[in-house]
Motif scaffolding. Structure first.
Motif, mmCIF file in Angstrom:
data_model
loop_
_atom_site.group_PDB
_atom_site.id
_atom_site.type_symbol
_atom_site.label_atom_id
_atom_site.label_comp_id
_atom_site.label_asym_id
_atom_site.label_seq_id
_atom_site.Cartn_x
_atom_site.Cartn_y
_atom_site.Cartn_z
ATOM 1 N N SER A 128 0.839 -1.200 0.000
ATOM 2 C CA SER A 128 0.000 0.000 0.000
ATOM 3 C C SER A 128 0.873 1.248 0.000
ATOM 4 O O SER A 128 0.469 2.298 -0.493
ATOM 5 N N GLN A 129 2.095 1.109 0.536
ATOM 6 C CA GLN A 129 2.984 2.255 0.653
ATOM 7 C C GLN A 129 4.413 1.762 0.876
ATOM 8 O O GLN A 129 4.624 0.731 1.516
ATOM 9 N N ILE A 130 5.378 2.492 0.333
ATOM 10 C CA ILE A 130 6.791 2.222 0.620
ATOM 11 C C ILE A 130 7.376 3.487 1.226
ATOM 12 O O ILE A 130 7.236 4.571 0.668
ATOM 13 N N GLN A 131 7.998 3.334 2.393
ATOM 14 C CA GLN A 131 8.667 4.442 3.068
ATOM 15 C C GLN A 131 10.153 4.100 3.162
ATOM 16 O O GLN A 131 10.545 2.956 2.980
ATOM 17 N N LEU A 132 10.965 5.108 3.447
ATOM 18 C CA LEU A 132 12.409 4.915 3.502
ATOM 19 C C LEU A 132 12.984 5.485 4.787
ATOM 20 O O LEU A 132 12.727 6.638 5.125
ATOM 21 N N ALA A 133 13.767 4.661 5.482
ATOM 22 C CA ALA A 133 14.494 5.088 6.678
ATOM 23 C C ALA A 133 15.983 4.886 6.425
ATOM 24 O O ALA A 133 16.405 3.803 6.012
ATOM 25 N N VAL A 134 16.769 5.944 6.643
ATOM 26 C CA VAL A 134 18.222 5.855 6.457
ATOM 27 C C VAL A 134 18.927 6.442 7.670
ATOM 28 O O VAL A 134 18.416 7.348 8.316
ATOM 29 N N LEU A 135 20.097 5.903 7.958
ATOM 30 C CA LEU A 135 20.892 6.440 9.060
ATOM 31 C C LEU A 135 21.516 7.771 8.652
ATOM 32 O O LEU A 135 21.527 8.720 9.430
ATOM 33 N N VAL A 136 22.025 7.864 7.403
ATOM 34 C CA VAL A 136 22.691 9.085 6.927
ATOM 35 C C VAL A 136 22.166 9.445 5.541
ATOM 36 O O VAL A 136 22.108 8.596 4.653
ATOM 37 N N ASP A 137 21.790 10.703 5.382
ATOM 38 C CA ASP A 137 21.454 11.247 4.060
ATOM 39 C C ASP A 137 22.564 12.217 3.698
ATOM 40 O O ASP A 137 22.738 13.246 4.349
ATOM 41 N N ARG A 138 23.334 11.885 2.668
ATOM 42 C CA ARG A 138 24.490 12.705 2.311
ATOM 43 C C ARG A 138 24.247 13.602 1.097
ATOM 44 O O ARG A 138 25.136 14.309 0.635
ATOM 45 N N GLY A 139 23.036 13.571 0.541
ATOM 46 C CA GLY A 139 22.725 14.432 -0.596
ATOM 47 C C GLY A 139 23.204 13.864 -1.917
ATOM 48 O O GLY A 139 23.515 12.679 -2.010
ATOM 49 N N HIS A 140 23.223 14.697 -2.953
ATOM 50 C CA HIS A 140 23.687 14.363 -4.304
ATOM 51 C C HIS A 140 22.770 13.384 -5.024
ATOM 52 O O HIS A 140 23.227 12.491 -5.746
ATOM 53 N N ARG A 141 21.471 13.561 -4.878
ATOM 54 C CA ARG A 141 20.515 12.674 -5.525
ATOM 55 C C ARG A 141 20.572 12.772 -7.041
ATOM 56 O O ARG A 141 20.689 13.852 -7.608
ATOM 57 N N GLU A 142 20.468 11.630 -7.693
ATOM 58 C CA GLU A 142 20.348 11.555 -9.148
ATOM 59 C C GLU A 142 18.929 11.186 -9.551
ATOM 60 O O GLU A 142 18.566 11.306 -10.720
ATOM 61 N N ASN A 153 21.416 14.227 8.569
ATOM 62 C CA ASN A 153 21.713 14.820 7.269
ATOM 63 C C ASN A 153 23.150 15.316 7.299
ATOM 64 O O ASN A 153 23.526 16.062 8.197
ATOM 65 N N VAL A 154 23.948 14.907 6.312
ATOM 66 C CA VAL A 154 25.359 15.280 6.266
ATOM 67 C C VAL A 154 25.668 15.820 4.873
ATOM 68 O O VAL A 154 25.790 15.046 3.922
ATOM 69 N N PRO A 155 25.771 17.143 4.736
ATOM 70 C CA PRO A 155 26.162 17.691 3.434
ATOM 71 C C PRO A 155 27.590 17.245 3.113
ATOM 72 O O PRO A 155 28.479 17.382 3.944
ATOM 73 N N THR A 156 27.773 16.682 1.930
ATOM 74 C CA THR A 156 29.088 16.180 1.543
ATOM 75 C C THR A 156 29.440 16.677 0.146
ATOM 76 O O THR A 156 28.579 17.122 -0.600
ATOM 77 N N SER A 157 30.702 16.537 -0.196
ATOM 78 C CA SER A 157 31.100 16.721 -1.590
ATOM 79 C C SER A 157 31.118 15.324 -2.211
ATOM 80 O O SER A 157 31.165 14.315 -1.503
ATOM 81 N N ARG A 158 31.096 15.271 -3.524
ATOM 82 C CA ARG A 158 31.056 13.971 -4.205
ATOM 83 C C ARG A 158 32.327 13.155 -3.977
ATOM 84 O O ARG A 158 32.299 11.933 -4.065
ATOM 85 N N ASP A 159 33.445 13.819 -3.678
ATOM 86 C CA ASP A 159 34.688 13.070 -3.494
ATOM 87 C C ASP A 159 34.904 12.597 -2.059
ATOM 88 O O ASP A 159 35.865 11.888 -1.771
ATOM 89 N N GLU A 160 34.020 12.971 -1.154
ATOM 90 C CA GLU A 160 34.114 12.484 0.229
ATOM 91 C C GLU A 160 33.478 11.092 0.322
ATOM 92 O O GLU A 160 32.575 10.757 -0.442
ATOM 93 N N ILE A 161 33.969 10.335 1.275
ATOM 94 C CA ILE A 161 33.457 8.979 1.486
ATOM 95 C C ILE A 161 32.830 8.912 2.869
ATOM 96 O O ILE A 161 33.451 9.293 3.867
ATOM 97 N N VAL A 162 31.579 8.434 2.931
ATOM 98 C CA VAL A 162 30.896 8.231 4.200
ATOM 99 C C VAL A 162 30.951 6.740 4.509
ATOM 100 O O VAL A 162 30.507 5.919 3.704
ATOM 101 N N ASN A 163 31.521 6.399 5.645
ATOM 102 C CA ASN A 163 31.627 5.002 6.072
ATOM 103 C C ASN A 163 30.716 4.751 7.261
ATOM 104 O O ASN A 163 30.767 5.495 8.246
ATOM 105 N N VAL A 164 29.907 3.712 7.174
ATOM 106 C CA VAL A 164 29.080 3.285 8.293
ATOM 107 C C VAL A 164 29.645 1.961 8.776
ATOM 108 O O VAL A 164 29.677 0.979 8.034
ATOM 109 N N ASP A 165 30.128 1.957 9.994
ATOM 110 C CA ASP A 165 30.645 0.743 10.619
ATOM 111 C C ASP A 165 29.624 0.282 11.653
ATOM 112 O O ASP A 165 29.202 1.076 12.508
ATOM 113 N N LEU A 166 29.239 -0.986 11.566
ATOM 114 C CA LEU A 166 28.299 -1.563 12.524
ATOM 115 C C LEU A 166 28.943 -2.769 13.182
ATOM 116 O O LEU A 166 29.621 -3.561 12.514
#
Length: 178
Positions: A128-142, A153-166
């Motif tokens: 009936s519906q799809i929702q989205l939950a994310v730990l980090v939104d870094r922008g740069h949507r295509e 929310n983390v504004p980033t540049s395209r050359d930065e790397i966001v690492n999530v360690d769990l």
């Protein structure tokens, strides 16, 4: 090489997931007809943690599953033609038809992973519906995709790397940028 900056430590991740769990419950008025679906790999672990938080709050277990988007990726043809894609398996134990599916992932970047996950879910039924939950939104949507629930929310540049360690796979809980 750029120096690594810690954006979220173990406690910050825990607080973000607790907040997201409350937001999910508030928006959906409980867990009726709700399914948490983690996107392989780290989204599965985050989905499990969200499920635990929701169960602590509601006193009832929320349905959950995991989805492998490998065959739905739009960049498969760009990979080495001799390499077979490594399938990790999809496991959603209940029918998604007429349910609210909440996709869970670690980082939202271009939106292509989420689009692939939505395609994979739609092949299983018609939610009936799809929702989205994310730990980090870094922008740069295509693609025109946005998260319903965001840990940070983390504004980033395209050359930065966001690492999530769990801790389930990386022995520590942290989000860093370099």
């Amino acid at each position: 090489m750029k120096e690594k900056t810690i954006l979220l430590d173990q406690q910050a991740i825990k607080r973000a997931l607790t907040r997201i769990a409350h937001e999910i419950l508030e928006r959906n008025k409980g867990i009726k007809d709700l399914i948490l679906v983690g996107i392989k790999t780290r989204g599965v672990f985050l989905g499990n943690r969200l499920g635990e938080r929701i169960e602590q709050i509601e006193g009832e277990k929320v349905s959950s599953g995991e989805i492998d988007i490998t065959l739905y990726r739009d960049d498969l043809s760009k990979k080495n033609a001799n390499d077979e894609p490594l399938l990790k398996g999809t496991n959603i134990p209940i029918d998604v038809t007429n349910k609210t599916v909440i996709l869970v992932d670690d980082v939202l970047y271009t939106g292509r992973t989420v689009r692939a996950a939505m395609d994979a879910v739609m092949d299983l039924g018609r939610p009936s519906q799809i929702q989205l939950a994310v730990l980090v939104d870094r922008g740069h949507r295509e693609l025109p995709i946005r998260a319903d629930y965001v840990g940070k929310n983390v504004p980033t540049s395209r050359d930065e790397i966001v690492n999530v360690d769990l801790s389930e796979v990386d022995e520590t809980d942290q989000v860093s940028i370099q």
